[in-house]
Scaffold this motif. Structure first.
Motif, short mmCIF file in Angstrom:
data_model
loop_
_atom_site.label_atom_id
_atom_site.label_comp_id
_atom_site.label_asym_id
_atom_site.label_seq_id
_atom_site.Cartn_x
_atom_site.Cartn_y
_atom_site.Cartn_z
N THR A 2 0.85 -1.18 0.00
CA THR A 2 0.00 0.00 0.00
C THR A 2 0.89 1.24 0.00
OG1 THR A 2 -0.13 0.11 2.43
CG2 THR A 2 -1.84 -1.16 1.28
N ALA A 3 0.39 2.31 -0.60
CA ALA A 3 1.11 3.59 -0.62
C ALA A 3 0.10 4.70 -0.84
CB ALA A 3 2.18 3.59 -1.71
N GLY A 4 0.54 5.96 -0.67
CA GLY A 4 -0.40 7.06 -0.59
C GLY A 4 -0.62 7.86 -1.84
N ASN A 5 0.13 7.60 -2.92
CA ASN A 5 -0.12 8.32 -4.17
C ASN A 5 0.40 7.50 -5.34
OD1 ASN A 5 2.71 8.94 -4.57
ND2 ASN A 5 2.48 10.66 -3.14
N ALA A 6 0.12 7.97 -6.55
CA ALA A 6 0.45 7.21 -7.74
C ALA A 6 1.96 7.05 -7.91
CB ALA A 6 -0.14 7.89 -8.98
N GLU A 7 2.72 8.10 -7.59
CA GLU A 7 4.18 8.02 -7.71
C GLU A 7 4.75 6.94 -6.79
OE1 GLU A 7 8.20 10.82 -7.19
OE2 GLU A 7 6.27 11.49 -6.41
N LYS A 8 4.27 6.90 -5.56
CA LYS A 8 4.75 5.91 -4.61
C LYS A 8 4.33 4.50 -5.02
CE LYS A 8 5.07 8.90 -0.53
NZ LYS A 8 4.61 9.11 0.87
N CYS A 9 3.12 4.37 -5.54
CA CYS A 9 2.66 3.06 -6.00
C CYS A 9 3.55 2.56 -7.14
CB CYS A 9 1.21 3.14 -6.45
SG CYS A 9 0.00 3.33 -5.11
N ALA A 10 3.87 3.46 -8.07
CA ALA A 10 4.71 3.07 -9.20
C ALA A 10 6.10 2.66 -8.73
CB ALA A 10 4.80 4.22 -10.20
N ALA A 11 6.62 3.36 -7.73
CA ALA A 11 7.95 3.02 -7.21
C ALA A 11 7.95 1.64 -6.57
CB ALA A 11 8.38 4.07 -6.19
N GLU B 207 6.03 -0.88 -7.31
CA GLU B 207 5.92 -1.90 -8.35
C GLU B 207 7.23 -2.06 -9.12
OE1 GLU B 207 2.33 -0.96 -10.50
OE2 GLU B 207 1.11 -1.26 -8.70
N LYS B 208 7.96 -0.97 -9.28
CA LYS B 208 9.27 -1.06 -9.93
C LYS B 208 10.24 -1.90 -9.11
CE LYS B 208 12.86 1.84 -12.00
NZ LYS B 208 13.32 3.24 -12.25
N LEU B 209 10.05 -1.90 -7.78
CA LEU B 209 10.94 -2.65 -6.89
C LEU B 209 10.53 -4.11 -6.74
CD1 LEU B 209 11.35 0.04 -4.10
CD2 LEU B 209 13.12 -0.72 -5.70
N GLY B 210 9.36 -4.48 -7.25
CA GLY B 210 8.98 -5.89 -7.19
C GLY B 210 7.59 -6.18 -6.68
#
Length: 333
Positions: free
Chosen positions: A178-187, A189-192
């Motif tokens: 879980t994360a609080g915005n689209a940028e954090k969500c994308a990060a 997913e990039k990490l796995g």
């Protein structure tokens, strides 16, 4: 030496640059010339007056450092054969915001090949915490769900979160966050992370159940607690484990004990700072054996959002409290 001290409990500007005597290592301890120190949420709590250091620990904040081993007792528990002049990173009970810090030798690890001292300073607190709670207490991959169990990381863009995502993914587990915005969500997913839920817009329970065919996840790493707890119990698979490492959303919740019994759920958690040196030393050996090779192979990497000059520790705390960062904040001398 120069150090950053808390002049009294309060906002970030109570962190002040000062002069302190260089600490002297005792039995089983070493002195490290600090190149960089990680900034962690417990440092903020200590600054606010809510998280006192354990008895005997330095009153200076700072739970992890990387630098050069200067001197100390190298004849005791030294499983990695560390010697004077070696680049090391270490887990501390306090004292990291300084040009020199004392650490138990058992809690020191060699800097992984290929990593800078700044990068190494971002390792100890997160990796000790994640390994202890996700793999030891949470038994990821060793529970009822078998070798391919799933993990949900609450707060996936935090320093702990990016570590947990990468580590579980590296060991072949499906990871959700879980994360609080689209940028954090994308990060994340990039990490796995296979799926990251924006908790401001989506229901993480429904999302992870859909992603797991209604089964739920085997382990949840939780830094929130509070009113998340009943929802997390609903998100767990049968035999699942909920592991608490912080209570940012409050420490109390109402739970249904019958649900826990019927679905064979486990609620557990831990704090690290006051644990015995022997316990932390055992974690260090596990990390060196299981995780350091992955770091040296480039399969894991510390995620550093920003490096601050040590004298700007207050600004680092402002950013930490804003939660606008992704990954780690580091102070550099």
């Amino acid at each position: 030496m120069q150090a950053i001290e808390i002049i009294h409990p309060g906002p970030p500007d109570v962190l002040q640059l000062t002069q302190r005597p260089i600490p002297q290592p005792g039995v089983g301890e070493v002195l490290i010339k600090v190149a960089a120190a990680g900034v962690n949420r417990p440092d903020v709590f200590q600054r606010q007056g809510h998280y006192a250091p354990p008895p005997g620990a330095s009153d200076l904040p700072g739970l992890e450092v990387a630098g050069t081993l200067v001197e100390g007792d190298l004849a005791g528990d030294n499983p990695f054969g560390l010697k004077r002049g070696d680049p090391v990173c270490a887990l501390l009970a306090g004292g990291g915001y300084a040009e020199y810090a004392v650490a138990p030798l058992a809690q020191c690890l060699p800097v992984p090949d290929g990593l800078s001292l700044v990068e190494a300073a971002a390792l100890p607190e997160n990796y000790f915490t994640v390994w202890s709670n996700v793999f030891d207490r949470g038994l990821l991959g060793r529970g009822e769900g078998g070798a391919h169990e799933t993990l949900l990381v609450q707060g996936g863009s935090s320093g702990i979160g990016v570590t947990a995502i990468q580590l579980a993914h590296a060991f072949g587990h499906r990871v959700f966050a879980t994360a609080g915005n689209a940028e954090k969500c994308a990060a994340c997913e990039k990490l796995g992370a296979e799926l990251t839920v924006n908790y401001r817009e989506q229901d993480f329970v429904a999302a992870v159940k859909q992603a797991t065919g209604g089964r739920g996840v085997d382990v949840i790493l939780d830094m929130v607690a509070g009113d998340y707890i009943p929802r997390e119990l609903d998100a767990l698979a049968e035999g699942g484990r909920l592991v608490f490492i912080a209570t940012l959303g409050g420490s109390k919740a109402s739970i249904d004990a019958a649900t826990i019994m019927r679905r064979r759920l486990t609620l557990t958690g831990s704090t690290l700072r006051a644990r015995p040196i022997a316990f932390k030393g055992a974690l260090a050996r596990q990390l060196h054996d299981k995780v350091w090779p992955l770091l040296e192979a480039g399969k894991l990497r510390p995620v550093i959002h920003q490096v601050f000059p040590a004298a700007e520790a207050a600004q680092a705390h402002v950013l930490m409290e804003s939660s606008a960062h992704i990954g780690k904040l580091v102070l550099q001398w």
